[in-house]
Design an enzyme around this catalytic site. Structure first.
Site, PDB file in Angstrom:
ATOM      1  CD  GLU A  36      36.294  92.058  -7.788  1.00  0.00           C
ATOM      2  OE1 GLU A  36      35.185  92.234  -7.254  1.00  0.00           O
ATOM      3  OE2 GLU A  36      37.362  92.461  -7.302  1.00  0.00           O
TER       4      GLU A  36
ATOM      5  CG  HIS B 230      35.538  82.620  -6.710  1.00  0.00           C
ATOM      6  ND1 HIS B 230      36.526  82.716  -7.652  1.00  0.00           N
ATOM      7  CD2 HIS B 230      34.996  81.388  -6.857  1.00  0.00           C
ATOM      8  CE1 HIS B 230      36.594  81.581  -8.343  1.00  0.00           C
ATOM      9  NE2 HIS B 230      35.669  80.755  -7.882  1.00  0.00           N
TER      10      HIS B 230
ATOM     11  CD  GLN C 239      34.787  69.502  -9.707  1.00  0.00           C
ATOM     12  OE1 GLN C 239      34.492  69.364  -8.532  1.00  0.00           O
ATOM     13  NE2 GLN C 239      34.451  70.586 -10.382  1.00  0.00           N
TER      14      GLN C 239
ATOM     15  N   GLY D  27      27.475  79.940  -7.842  1.00  0.00           N
ATOM     16  CA  GLY D  27      27.335  80.953  -8.895  1.00  0.00           C
ATOM     17  C   GLY D  27      26.441  80.452 -10.021  1.00  0.00           C
TER      18      GLY D  27
ATOM     19  CE  LYS E 135      31.793  80.734 -14.894  1.00  0.00           C
ATOM     20  NZ  LYS E 135      32.141  79.371 -15.353  1.00  0.00           N
TER      21      LYS E 135
ATOM     22  CD  GLN F  85      29.149  73.378  -9.731  1.00  0.00           C
ATOM     23  OE1 GLN F  85      30.040  72.646 -10.117  1.00  0.00           O
ATOM     24  NE2 GLN F  85      29.402  74.563  -9.209  1.00  0.00           N
TER      25      GLN F  85
ATOM     26  CG  LEU G   2      34.401  88.054 -13.621  1.00  0.00           C
ATOM     27  CD1 LEU G   2      34.767  88.692 -12.278  1.00  0.00           C
ATOM     28  CD2 LEU G   2      35.344  88.573 -14.698  1.00  0.00           C
TER      29      LEU G   2
ATOM     30  CB  SER H  97      39.385  79.865 -12.218  1.00  0.00           C
ATOM     31  OG  SER H  97      38.666  80.217 -11.050  1.00  0.00           O
TER      32      SER H  97
HETATM   33  O1  PAF Z   1      32.158  75.234  -9.095  1.00  0.00           O
HETATM   34  C1  PAF Z   1      33.217  74.793  -8.606  1.00  0.00           C
HETATM   35  O2  PAF Z   1      34.190  75.525  -8.392  1.00  0.00           O
HETATM   36  C2  PAF Z   1      33.305  73.319  -8.250  1.00  0.00           C
HETATM   37  O3  PAF Z   1      32.588  72.540  -9.153  1.00  0.00           O
HETATM   38  C3  PAF Z   1      32.868  73.018  -6.799  1.00  0.00           C
HETATM   39  C4  PAF Z   1      31.396  73.342  -6.588  1.00  0.00           C
HETATM   40  C5  PAF Z   1      33.714  73.818  -5.835  1.00  0.00           C
HETATM   41  C6  PAF Z   1      33.064  71.525  -6.493  1.00  0.00           C
HETATM   42  O4  PAF Z   1      34.383  71.146  -6.627  1.00  0.00           O
END
Ligand code: PAF
Length: 287
Positions: free
Chosen positions: A41, A43, A67, A154, A156, A160, A191, A193
């Protein structure tokens, strides 16, 4: 595209570009929602926003090896493209861009990388060396590939977001970065993953993280020491939660705040619950 159909899948850069060139030639604006799949949700809130601000919505699904550190969860990170398409069905997504690693990095990890600078080694970056260089490099590639008018992230992942916004400014990229508020489960947990890794016991323990942020917010009118004590008090109440860091930073610079600081601050938490590392954040106002 009818609202209930599964979104198309593009697996090649050339395929996505020719679709988006055609859309732009027809006068459409494009929004990109970069993800690593395992969609939930949170996303969908990004997708909803993307639909409000652009004509064509692309969701990228790519678990970016650059990453992840050598001891992190790259191998076990959940991957199920068909489930992700089903989650997106009915949400007005025009296409999912799901390239393989061979498509994104045909010669292996790229030699040219975007550096996140000093801030890339602080807070989240201190625990995850090289993580933000990997994030910025893949986001730069995705923005170059899709050339979206807007990309949606997002809240959260606050560090980033800050670094992506700075990269876009520093490198004169044309994409606007929009940020959507964190979506939380009924128990307050943000939320993510990675929540899928938590069994019932750890899931219960993980609530300590949003509880600590709430305690920090409630203590904000008593100043910085009270905020830190309140958050730590809650976090120490659970044996299953191992704090990695609790930090207070200035929202405009992401630098740690001084003891005599008053004003808006972002609280950041990272903690390990069992083998699962979770992050969360909130904005507060230090009196
Ligand atoms: O936040 C994420 O899911 C990842 O860091 C992203 C921005 C898709 C880059 O791989």
């Amino acid at each position: 595209m009818s609202a209930s159909t599964l979104p198309d899948v593009e697996t090649t850069i050339a395929g996505l570009r020719s679709r988006l060139d055609a859309a732009r030639a027809a006068g459409s604006t494009v929004a990109l929602v970069p993800t690593m799949g395992s969609l939930h949700e949170g996303h969908l809130a990004l997708v909803e926003h993307a639909r409000e601000v652009a004509d064509v919505v692309i969701v990228s699904v790519f678990v970016n090896p650059m990453q992840f550190g050598p001891t992190e969860d790259f191998e076990r990170y959940p991957r199920d493209l068909e489930a992700d398409r089903a989650t997106l069905s009915g949400h007005g997504v025009d296409a999912v861009f799901a390239p393989g690693a061979d498509e994104m990095y045909p010669s292996g990890p790229v030699a040219t990388r975007v550096s996140a600078g000093n801030l890339g080694g602080m807070h989240e970056g201190r625990s995850r060396a090289g993580h933000f260089d990997g994030v910025l490099t893949v986001v730069a590639k995705l923005l170059n590939i899709a050339q979206p008018t807007i990309a949606v992230f997002g809240e959260k992942d606050a560090q980033q977001v800050f670094l992506v916004q700075r990269m876009v400014r520093d490198l004169d990229m044309r994409t606007r970065i929009d940020v959507v508020e964190t979506v939380r489960a009924d128990d307050g947990l943000a939320l993510s993953s990675r929540n899928a890794y938590l069994d019932e016991r750890y899931r219960r323990a993980a609530r300590t993280i949003p509880d600590a942020l709430e305690a920090a917010e409630s203590a904000a009118d008593r100043g910085i020491d009270a905020v830190i004590a309140a958050a730590q008090g809650v976090l120490m109440g659970s044996n299953e939660v191992e704090l990695d860091y609790f930090a207070l930073v200035r929202p405009d610079t992401f630098q740690s705040i001084d003891d005599d600081y008053h004003g808006p601050a972002r609280a950041l938490i990272a903690a390990r619950v069992g083998t699962t590392r979770l992050i969360d954040t909130t904005l507060l106002h230090l009196a």
